[in-house]
Design a protein around this motif. Structure first.
Motif, mmCIF file in Angstrom:
data_model
loop_
_atom_site.group_PDB
_atom_site.id
_atom_site.type_symbol
_atom_site.label_atom_id
_atom_site.label_comp_id
_atom_site.label_asym_id
_atom_site.label_seq_id
_atom_site.Cartn_x
_atom_site.Cartn_y
_atom_site.Cartn_z
ATOM 1 N N THR A 194 0.688 -1.103 0.026
ATOM 2 C CA THR A 194 -0.008 0.318 -0.183
ATOM 3 C C THR A 194 1.022 1.366 -0.055
ATOM 4 O OG1 THR A 194 -0.247 -0.066 2.481
ATOM 5 C CG2 THR A 194 -1.838 -1.047 1.285
ATOM 6 N N GLN A 195 2.356 1.200 0.461
ATOM 7 C CA GLN A 195 3.015 2.390 0.383
ATOM 8 C C GLN A 195 3.722 2.614 -0.952
ATOM 9 O OE1 GLN A 195 3.523 4.301 2.926
ATOM 10 N NE2 GLN A 195 1.766 3.269 4.080
ATOM 11 N N LEU A 196 3.650 1.461 -1.798
ATOM 12 C CA LEU A 196 4.595 1.383 -3.041
ATOM 13 C C LEU A 196 3.615 1.690 -4.177
ATOM 14 C CD1 LEU A 196 7.486 1.270 -3.978
ATOM 15 C CD2 LEU A 196 7.229 -1.052 -4.216
ATOM 16 N N LEU A 197 2.572 0.949 -4.334
ATOM 17 C CA LEU A 197 1.682 0.649 -5.446
ATOM 18 C C LEU A 197 1.138 1.962 -5.985
ATOM 19 C CD1 LEU A 197 -0.127 -2.659 -4.961
ATOM 20 C CD2 LEU A 197 1.773 -2.219 -6.274
ATOM 21 N N PRO A 198 0.637 2.851 -5.144
ATOM 22 C CA PRO A 198 0.404 4.372 -5.833
ATOM 23 C C PRO A 198 1.225 4.990 -6.295
ATOM 24 C CG PRO A 198 -0.733 3.776 -3.503
ATOM 25 C CD PRO A 198 0.534 2.687 -3.628
ATOM 26 N N HIS A 199 2.456 4.776 -5.980
ATOM 27 C CA HIS A 199 3.666 5.577 -6.450
ATOM 28 C C HIS A 199 4.324 4.664 -7.662
ATOM 29 C CE1 HIS A 199 3.545 8.267 -2.913
ATOM 30 N NE2 HIS A 199 3.268 7.139 -2.221
ATOM 31 N N THR A 200 3.910 3.899 -7.820
ATOM 32 C CA THR A 200 4.466 3.002 -9.077
ATOM 33 C C THR A 200 3.241 2.501 -9.982
ATOM 34 O OG1 THR A 200 4.512 0.938 -7.621
ATOM 35 C CG2 THR A 200 6.592 2.259 -7.746
ATOM 36 N N TYR A 201 3.044 1.274 -9.879
ATOM 37 C CA TYR A 201 2.042 0.651 -11.147
ATOM 38 C C TYR A 201 0.637 1.428 -10.891
ATOM 39 C CZ TYR A 201 5.093 -3.380 -11.081
ATOM 40 O OH TYR A 201 6.218 -4.155 -11.315
ATOM 41 N N PHE A 202 0.094 1.974 -9.976
ATOM 42 C CA PHE A 202 -0.912 2.721 -9.799
ATOM 43 C C PHE A 202 -1.018 4.102 -9.961
ATOM 44 C CE2 PHE A 202 -2.848 -1.144 -7.525
ATOM 45 C CZ PHE A 202 -2.831 -1.963 -8.753
ATOM 46 N N LEU A 203 0.696 4.967 -10.225
ATOM 47 C CA LEU A 203 0.484 6.124 -10.343
ATOM 48 C C LEU A 203 -0.389 6.892 -11.059
ATOM 49 C CD1 LEU A 203 2.396 8.535 -9.125
ATOM 50 C CD2 LEU A 203 3.825 7.895 -11.124
ATOM 51 N N GLU A 204 -0.753 6.491 -12.058
ATOM 52 C CA GLU A 204 -1.568 7.181 -13.221
ATOM 53 C C GLU A 204 -2.925 7.330 -12.395
ATOM 54 O OE1 GLU A 204 -2.654 9.839 -16.143
ATOM 55 O OE2 GLU A 204 -0.711 9.220 -15.317
ATOM 56 N N ARG A 205 -3.410 6.121 -11.984
ATOM 57 C CA ARG A 205 -4.744 6.021 -11.407
ATOM 58 C C ARG A 205 -4.853 7.069 -10.163
ATOM 59 N NH1 ARG A 205 -6.641 -0.174 -11.460
ATOM 60 N NH2 ARG A 205 -6.503 -0.586 -13.601
ATOM 61 N N TYR A 206 -3.671 7.287 -9.429
ATOM 62 C CA TYR A 206 -3.698 7.960 -8.257
ATOM 63 C C TYR A 206 -3.660 9.391 -8.556
ATOM 64 C CZ TYR A 206 -1.945 9.205 -3.764
ATOM 65 O OH TYR A 206 -1.708 9.819 -2.423
ATOM 66 N N PRO B 218 9.382 6.320 -1.570
ATOM 67 C CA PRO B 218 8.233 5.167 -1.604
ATOM 68 C C PRO B 218 8.926 3.839 -1.333
ATOM 69 C CG PRO B 218 8.036 6.883 -3.286
ATOM 70 C CD PRO B 218 9.302 7.104 -2.636
ATOM 71 N N ILE B 219 10.191 3.687 -1.801
ATOM 72 C CA ILE B 219 10.760 2.376 -1.364
ATOM 73 C C ILE B 219 10.993 2.207 0.134
ATOM 74 C CG2 ILE B 219 12.499 0.908 -2.206
ATOM 75 C CD1 ILE B 219 12.482 2.105 -4.927
#
Length: 302
Positions: A15-27, A159-160
């Protein structure tokens, strides 16, 4: 439980990493500002120009890694605070969100269509409203300072770091639960002991994660300040103004939001931390820091 525990650890940390990587555009789309027809509002040309100028200025610093403009995107955020997400150390890049007040040239530019406070028990203090509106108008120097601050934060591995932090905290939590459960000689039939152990572990993990996140964020704020001090003096002047306006806004919201305002903000315009844990340096300290930097520059010129 053998498979469930590692899965929970990975999901929790992700939850700390996905919004800043794979889900960044959705975020980004979730945080973006839209018009009444649900179309995303594009960044105004003059603001994009300032953003590009800031990146060029940062790239001139010897202490900073070179930033490729195509790896960082500027957008309008639905908020009254600047925003950043992602990391330039990943293939997904980063985003910086700017609030609507960056478009204001004076108080007359402010309309309820762009800025409004949605709170049922709002205290309509006219002087506080005036102060709130005044705090939203930022000079070009202050805007460029705010942009630079977020760009520098995107150019980190935070984020990492936070992913690893939560991962470690959850592993510690599971080990702590097992230790406490064994000390109390709990069994599967003793639901009360299980609930007690889970509650204690959850509370301890919350505070541990909050403290470690706060430590990282505070360290990062100080590091950003040092980098910002290497930029042109106009950025330092912008820093003084930015934090003075932020303090002014918080003081106004403390009055306008009534009881909730006194819980969120201190009388000096600082943001109150949850249980005394704050992820930001106090605005008063930031003002003093950049004022001191300005004084040092002035003394060197004499």
């Amino acid at each position: 439980m053998g498979i469930l525990r590692p899965a929970l650890v990975i999901i929790g940390a992700s939850t700390q990493l996905l919004p800043h990587t794979y889900f960044l555009e959705r975020y980004r789309k979730f945080r973006a500002r839209y018009d009444f027809e649900d179309n995303e509002i594009p960044v105004r040309g003059d603001i994009q120009r300032r953003f590009d100028e800031v990146i060029d200025d940062i790239n001139l610093l010897s202490c900073s890694s070179k930033i490729e403009k195509e790896h960082i995107k500027l957008f309008n955020v639905h908020d009254i605070e600047v925003f950043h997400a992602g990391s330039l150390y990943t293939k997904f890049g980063g985003v910086v969100g700017i609030p609507a007040n960056f478009e204001y040239e004076n108080i007359n530019s402010i309309t309820d269509g762009t800025i409004s406070i949605q709170y049922p028990s709002l205290n309509w203090d006219l002087e506080a409203i005036k102060e709130f509106h005044s705090s939203l108008v930022l000079s070009e120097n202050a805007q460029k300072f705010a942009m630079a601050r977020e760009i520098i934060k995107v150019a980190t591995l935070d984020p990492i770091y936070k992913f690893c932090n939560v991962l470690g905290d959850m592993i510690i939590a599971i080990a702590g639960y097992d230790l406490l459960y064994s000390k109390l000689n709990g069994t599967k039939q003793q639901k009360g002991i299980q609930a007690f152990c889970i509650s204690i572990t959850a509370i301890a993990t919350f505070f541990l994660t909050a403290l470690t996140h706060s430590t990282l964020d505070t360290y990062r704020e100080k590091e950003v300040n040092e980098i910002m001090s290497e930029l042109d003096s106009k950025y330092i002047q912008g820093g003084v103004e930015y934090y003075e306006k932020l303090s002014q806004k918080n003081k106004a919201l403390r009055v306008l939001l009534g009881t909730r305002g006194t819980y969120l903000y201190t009388p000096t315009g600082n943001q109150a931390g949850l249980f005394g844990i704050s992820t930001k340096l106090p605005n008063s300290d930031q003002i003093n820091y950049f004022q001191t930097r300005l004084q040092n520059i002035s003394s060197q010129l004499v």
